[in-house]
Design a protein around this motif. Structure first.
Motif, mmCIF file in Angstrom:
data_model
loop_
_atom_site.group_PDB
_atom_site.id
_atom_site.type_symbol
_atom_site.label_atom_id
_atom_site.label_comp_id
_atom_site.label_asym_id
_atom_site.label_seq_id
_atom_site.Cartn_x
_atom_site.Cartn_y
_atom_site.Cartn_z
ATOM 1 N N SER A 163 0.755 -1.159 -0.010
ATOM 2 C CA SER A 163 -0.034 0.017 -0.107
ATOM 3 C C SER A 163 0.887 1.175 0.109
ATOM 4 O O SER A 163 0.472 2.184 -0.672
ATOM 5 N N SER A 166 2.446 1.925 -3.355
ATOM 6 C CA SER A 166 1.287 2.519 -4.293
ATOM 7 C C SER A 166 0.993 3.896 -4.162
ATOM 8 O O SER A 166 0.782 4.647 -5.145
ATOM 9 N N SER A 197 -4.487 5.292 -5.695
ATOM 10 C CA SER A 197 -3.523 4.038 -5.526
ATOM 11 C C SER A 197 -4.291 2.814 -5.094
ATOM 12 O O SER A 197 -3.834 2.048 -4.452
ATOM 13 N N GLY A 200 -3.385 -0.982 -6.335
ATOM 14 C CA GLY A 200 -2.380 -1.692 -5.296
ATOM 15 C C GLY A 200 -2.802 -1.851 -3.776
ATOM 16 O O GLY A 200 -2.370 -2.743 -3.087
ATOM 17 N N ARG A 288 -6.160 0.119 -12.165
ATOM 18 C CA ARG A 288 -4.837 0.882 -12.582
ATOM 19 C C ARG A 288 -4.811 1.942 -13.124
ATOM 20 O O ARG A 288 -5.453 2.473 -14.225
#
Length: 291
Positions: A163, A166, A197, A200, A288
């Motif tokens: 995390s 990301s 993010s 991720g 993404r």
């Protein structure tokens, strides 16, 4: 000369890739073969719907639901610990701490992932369980809750590391643009950084859950070996991996239906883990963000 070296390296990497694929396919074929033999004696309906699992005792029962229930009991309670702590720690390290703190704290937290799981198992049995028994007297010596807490602690680095990476990948320009619009730090973090993010972060959740599903030594030591269809985390349970450990000790004759239960449970565990990883990849690709 440089071209030749690149070709050699490419072929070496190709060979190792093929070897890994061959190994995976062979594992899958072995599981399929033994599972097929098992299902010549036990129906799919009984296996997936019955609530009694006693393949090593007479009379034998082959309902896998107690093992699945025990496994997801561990997953649920470990996720309650690992996901909130992991994501909040990642937010702090990424958005609120300075670089010096991040360089010190993140490696220390990631050390948790390197501790052998058997150590976590003894930690759960000898430290967490006595505390739980003082707080909740009806807690059994072997119980799902202490094992789940240990699994949750072990999987915190998975959530935290992925995390935080990301969040760090979000361009600085997005942060600056948000601040230029007059947003507060809190609004930037939860309104800009987290959505940017999210792929991720969700992938880290799923990978942590996958690891909790496949965890073996913690549950084998701390959760017990009582296959029971229950939602009470204070009772002794058995997970799929815990049963595999039990059967793999060498007391079961090869070729018997008792030995085949090892492969059919392993096959079920293989499928569940595979689906979790496919889901992780799908979510990562779907959400993404290209910066």
């Amino acid at each position: 000369m440089k071209s030749l070296k690149e070709k050699v390296i490419r072929y070496i990497l190709f060979v190792f890739g093929i070897v890994s694929i061959i190994i995976t396919v062979n594992i899958f074929l072995i599981l399929i073969k033994e599972s097929a033999l098992f299902f010549t004696h036990v129906s799919l309906v009984e296996f997936f719907t019955k609530k009694q699992w006693t393949p090593l005792l007479k009379p034998q029962h082959f309902g896998v639901l107690p093992l699945v229930c025990g496994t997801f009991l561990i997953v649920f309670f470990s996720s309650i610990i690992s996901i909130p702590i992991g994501i909040l720690s990642a937010i702090y390290l990424s958005e609120y701490s300075n670089k010096k703190v991040r360089k010190v704290v993140k490696p220390i937290l990631e050390i948790l992932a390197g501790i052998p799981s058997i150590v976590y198992g003894f930690f759960a049995l000898n430290f967490l369980t006595p505390i739980l028994q003082k707080l909740i007297p009806q807690t059994n010596i072997y119980n799902a809750l202490s094992a789940a807490v240990a699994v949750g602690i072990m999987t915190i680095p998975t959530v935290l590391s992925l995390s935080e990476d990301s969040m760090q990948a979000v361009p600085k320009s997005l942060r600056e643009g948000a601040y230029a619009l007059g947003l507060t730090k809190f609004e930037v973090v939860f309104g800009v950084i987290l959505p940017a993010s999210i792929s991720g972060i969700i992938s880290s959740f799923i990978l942590a859950i996958s690891r909790a599903i496949g965890e073996t030594m913690i549950v084998a030591l701390a959760a017990g070996s009582t296959p029971k269809f229950t939602l009470n985390p204070l009772e002794s349970i058995q997970t799929m991996t815990g049963f595999i450990v039990q059967v793999s000790q060498g007391d079961t004759a090869k070729g018997t239906i008792e030995a085949q239960t090892l492969f059919v449970v392993a096959m079920l565990l293989f499928i569940i883990t595979l689906l979790m990883n496919v889901l992780s990849r799908y979510i990562a690709n779907k959400f993404r963000e290209e910066f």
